[in-house]
Each structure stands twice: as C-alpha cells, then as structure tokens.
Design an enzyme around this catalytic site. Structure first.
Site: not given
Length: 591
Positions: A185, A269, A311, A486
């Site tokens: 990012e 990504n 993404d 998660w």
C-alpha cells in the site's frame, strides 16, 4: 563447498526432527507442508468439553496478536506485535521468564504499517530464534540466552521512509532463513530473500516483478500452466516503469517440499489499487511461486488474478497434501485458498491446475476459472463486468468478496485423516471507488475508497468456518459466525478442530462441524491455535489481542467508516463484544 552443504543438510535434519516431534510446535505452520495438523490425540472429541485454562501470560502490548507461540522442548517462545518483544518461558517452572528481548526501532515505522502493527511469529533453527521486526530487520537470537547473534536489514530503509515493513513469520529451510517484505500500500516492490543461517549474509533475493534477472526467472525453464513464461514475462505486462513501485509484496506464509526442494509462497496486490493507472496483467503480482530453495530460481508460476482490480492479495498459505485423488489417481498437491474467493488445487511439482472453485457462494466478481486447456484464457478468471472497478471516480457496488478476501492470512488446516481442509473465512462484500493517486516514497499509495458489509441475502454474519474437499472443490459443511473468522485453524489426531473468533472465543468442533467447546478469552482472537505436549499432558495455546485489518478500528482507535482501508465501518459492532488485550491463554483437560 561440499562440507558447507553437508553442514546445512545436517542442520535441516535436526530441525526436521524437532518439527516432526508432535510434542513440540517448532514452526509457525505446524510443519513445512503448512498443514497445521497435530498427531497429538490426548484431547479428543469426547473430552474436549472438559478443557480448562491451565495458565495465562500477558504480553504487555495492546495491538493485534497474530501468529502463535513456538514450543521447543521445555521452552515456549512468545512474540508480540510492535515493539516485537520476544519472551522465552520455562515450562518446567510455571512459565518463568528465562529471557526477554525487546528491540529498539524507529517509531516512524508504525504509521506505515497498513493493517495494524502485527507480527506473525518467530522461527526456530540452528539453536537460534529468528525475529522479523516491524522495521524489516531480521534478527537471530541465541535460543538459550536471547542475545543477538546477527541481524540483517531486509529493507532499503528501516525508518519507514520507503514504506517498507516486516510482518511475516520467517521460515528456516536447510542452511537459510526465508523472509518476505510488506508495504504494497506504499508502492514497495515485493521480494523474497534468503539469508545464511550462520552469519546473516544474503544468499539470494527474488523480486516479484522486474527483469528476468531480478525475478530469478528462466524464460525457457520457468513454466506457467505447462508453458515457458518467455522473456521479460514481468516487465512487458506493465506500462513504463510502473513495476518499480508495483507492489506484489510477500507478507504471507511460506511452505517447503524437501523432496522437490521447492519453496512455495504467494505475492500480493499490484500498486496502486486504482487499476486504470497500471494497464496490463501486472505480473508477477497475485501469483503462486515455486522456487528452488538453494538458488531462488523459479520452477513454475501461476497468476491467479491478472490485472487485479480489487486488492485480492495472493499471499495466503500454500498447503501441501499428499495422495489427494483427482481424476482417479492420487496426486501430491498444493492447495491454496485465495483472497479472491477461489480455492486452487495444483500439482505442486509441475504447477498443473487441477481444481479451481469458489469456497464461498457469495463470490461474484468472476463466474468461474477457465479450465479449458485449449482456451486462450485457460487458468484466468471469467470476469463479471458489473463488478469491475476499472472506471476512476465511479463507485462499483456489491462486490464479493471485499478487499480483505474470502480468506486473508489466517491459515487453514488440513487433516490427513479426513482428507478435508478446515478454513476460516470472511463472508464480506464491498463498494469500491478508485481515484487517481501519485507515488511518493513512504506515503500511502492506495488510490481507492472502500466500504465493507456482511454478504447480503445470507445468515447476516461476516464469517463462516468451513470444511473443504480439495479434490472435488466443494464445501462439505459450513458453520456461520457473527464476525470474520480471523484466527488460524488447528486440526488434531484427536478428531478435534480448533479456531478462534474476533469476539474472543476459542472454539472446538468435531469433524462434522458440531461445536463441542467454547471459552471466551480476554480479547478478540486473530492468533493461530497451537498444541503441544509437556510432561505427558497435551495443551492448547492461543494468543488473544484484537486487531489486524478486521480489528484495526479497535486497535488503532479509528472511527470513520472508510478508515482502515474500509474495515472500520464494516466491523464497527466488534467493539460491543471485545476490547484491546494481549494475552496467551493455555488450556488443558484436568486429570
């Protein structure tokens, strides 16, 4: 040279013996195959209901606790998120702290960690504990004393100025330590690097994109779906020099096949998230890579999401399973549950694509993967135009899954007894609006605004825990959860499967998905469940400490819905069920 290679082989034999002893949990992934399966069976489907807390330990850190402890003999090694403290605990003496290591790092690294200050755990080998710090420094610590033996800077800058960070767990293979890089990012160009275990000198580095030399790709010998990739297979799929800030970071899990001497991992990504700014397939982002452990040379590659628009990082674990019967014959395979919502079963020696199916029925950005070997689009997803994000400043709505994927880094587990994969999943969709963004080193290079929400027309929750048949590409059973699951799963020979929830529950289910036990720990669980045996008793251990991408709102105190790359609004209700914490909880069945 012969002596050196022999020494490396012996070191690996010793480590393999430690990993193979089920009393230990000596590698984050349970074994080199990433199965997260334990042969321990003293905790069973019959007695798991009697589990009680045996002891606890506070890490003293209030951010997301991913990964899990290592157990080698009578010592447990516990890690924490930034500042990346490591503790060695004496299991023979009520968890007495044998040593503590807390590195000094530049605090400027904190704001460039996109999705919380997580760390996925330490590695063990050659009498050392390997810590990969947030500032992308790899440190080798003496396992007995905690004293640094050597360190290596795995980034161009360790002060955050280039956007590089370290979140992944290292992996020791033979005489090398394998480590990746985070920061997609921020326009970081991904790479996987091997360091010599003895002195920390770089042995090889393979970039995710760039020249054939940089990517360690042989145009004639490196294959994709049975064909040579050809010259300039990466750079010709990018416009101009965009590949230099192209992302494809390597912050997930790594696996290793000793027989083939291949390391497997995925790349993230492409940068930026605005697809119109980077025409082309953007290779080799979003790619499963199989590389020679000694040289780093790529044997085969497979890009799952060419020209990613959503993404859907490809960094999730590669699980190696033997003897999976496909087409009437047993195959030694690699199974990968991708962020894009498709589960891939591949021949791990050749990279042949065997099965590719959706593992959440909500997935809609693509209808299927083209499995026709005679097709020009063989192996590519068949896109649904409605869910494209190719138009700048246009809000594409109802895309499933959301950017955090049908599964993020939380690892699945595989049981060779049932031949099933147990997968923690996200049941989340999104709206996605790209916008033009320019690159500045160390500054966010995202170029999209997101909002996330539970998959519509479903059970109303944001997660499922599923059992998956990788031979057929089918969900065998699915257990709904209120929030994304998660936590990493654990399957055992006792016919119990464990996982944790974002609210903080440790849960145990049987092989049919029936819930057998749950216990609420002090904070949400994004850590991975582990098990070990000490003095004849089997224990189950898990880190709780809410955070990570799903819990970034709580972890970082964010409140605006679009913050946290869109996760804050989607998971706003999480604060009604849990709060910050940092604790190891260890369970056992009482005598």
């Amino acid at each position: 040279m012969t002596f050196s290679l022999a020494g490396g082989a012996l070191a690996n034999d010793d480590l393999q013996a430690v990993i193979s002893d089920s009393k230990n949990w000596a590698i984050q992934t349970g074994d080199y195959a990433n199965t997260r399966y334990s042969k321990l069976n003293k905790i069973t489907a019959d007695n798991v209901k009697n589990l009680q807390v045996a002891w606890t330990f506070s890490t003293g850190v209030l951010r997301g606790h991913e990964g899990g402890p290592l157990i080698v003999g009578d010592v447990m090694y516990v890690h924490a998120p930034y500042p990346n403290t490591v503790f060695a605990l004496d299991l023979n003496n009520d968890g007495k702290i044998l040593w503590k290591y807390e590195p000094k790092q530049d605090a400027n690294v904190i704001p460039i960690m996109c999705c919380d200050t997580v760390n996925r755990g330490v590695a063990y080998g050659d009498g050392k504990i390997f810590l990969y710090q947030a500032d992308a420094t790899l440190v080798a610590l003496d396992a007995k004393t905690g004293k640094p033996v050597w360190s290596a800077k795995n980034a161009e800058a360790v002060d955050g100025s280039k956007g590089e960070s370290g979140t992944s767990a290292p992996m020791v293979v033979k005489d090398k330590v394998i480590v990746g890089i985070s920061g997609g990012e921020f326009g970081v160009r991904g790479h996987l690097t091997a360091y010599n275990i003895k002195d920390g000198k770089q042995a090889w580095r393979a970039y995710s994109m760039g020249s054939d030399k940089d990517t360690l790709v042989d145009p004639e010998k490196t294959m994709e779906l049975g064909k040579p990739v050809g010259a300039d297979s990466s750079t010709k799929t990018w416009e101009g020099d965009q590949w230099k800030v192209g992302g494809g970071t390597t912050w997930g899990w790594y696996s290793y096949d000793p027989k083939l001497n291949l390391i497997y991992y995925g790349t993230g990504n492409p940068s930026t998230w605005n697809p119109s700014q980077r025409p082309g397939d953007n290779k080799w982002s979003m790619t499963i890579m199989a590389r020679d452990a000694d040289t780093g040379m790529a044997k085969w590659l497979y890009q799952m999401t060419p020209h990613d628009e959503w993404d859907y990082d490809g960094i999730n674990e590669m699980i190696l399973a033997d003897g999976i019967e496909i087409g009437g014959k047993p195959r030694d395979v690699l199974v990968h549950f991708d962020r894009n919502g498709f589960a891939y079963t591949m021949d791990r020696a050749t990279g042949e694509l065997l099965v590719a199916k959706k593992y959440d029925p909500a997935v809609n950005w693509a209808s299927e993967i083209d499995m026709d070997k005679d097709s020009k689009t063989y192996g590519r997803p068949k896109l649904v135009a409605k869910y494209s994000t190719s138009k700048e400043d246009v809000n594409a709505q109802g895309i499933c899954p959301a950017a955090l994927g049908t599964k993020d880094q939380q690892p699945a587990s595989y049981s060779p007894k049932t031949k099933l994969f147990y997968v923690p999943t996200n049941h989340v969709c999104m709206d996605y609006e790209p916008y033009k963004v320019s690159y500045t080193a160390g500054q966010p290079y995202v170029g999209a605004t997101l909002s996330m929400y539970p998959a519509p027309n479903s059970h109303g929750g944001m997660g499922n825990f599923i059992a998956w048949d990788a031979a057929k590409g089918e969900i065998v059973w699915s257990k709904p959860e209120q929030f994304s699951v998660w936590s990493g799963a654990l399957a055992t020979d006792g016919d119990v499967v464990f996982y944790g929830t974002l609210e903080g529950y440790l849960k145990a289910v049987d092989k049919n998905g029936k819930e057998l036990y749950k216990f609420k720990t002090p904070s949400g669980i994004i850590g991975n469940v582990t098990t070990y045996e000490h003095k004849g008793k089997q224990y189950v251990a898990v880190l709780s400490g809410v955070g990570g991408w799903a819990g970034i709102g709580l972890a970082a105190g964010l409140t605006k819905p679009n913050e946290g790359l869109g996760a804050v609004g989607g998971y706003a209700a999480l604060s009604d069920y849990t709060a910050l914490g940092g604790q190891l909880t260890v369970f056992a069945v009482p005598e």
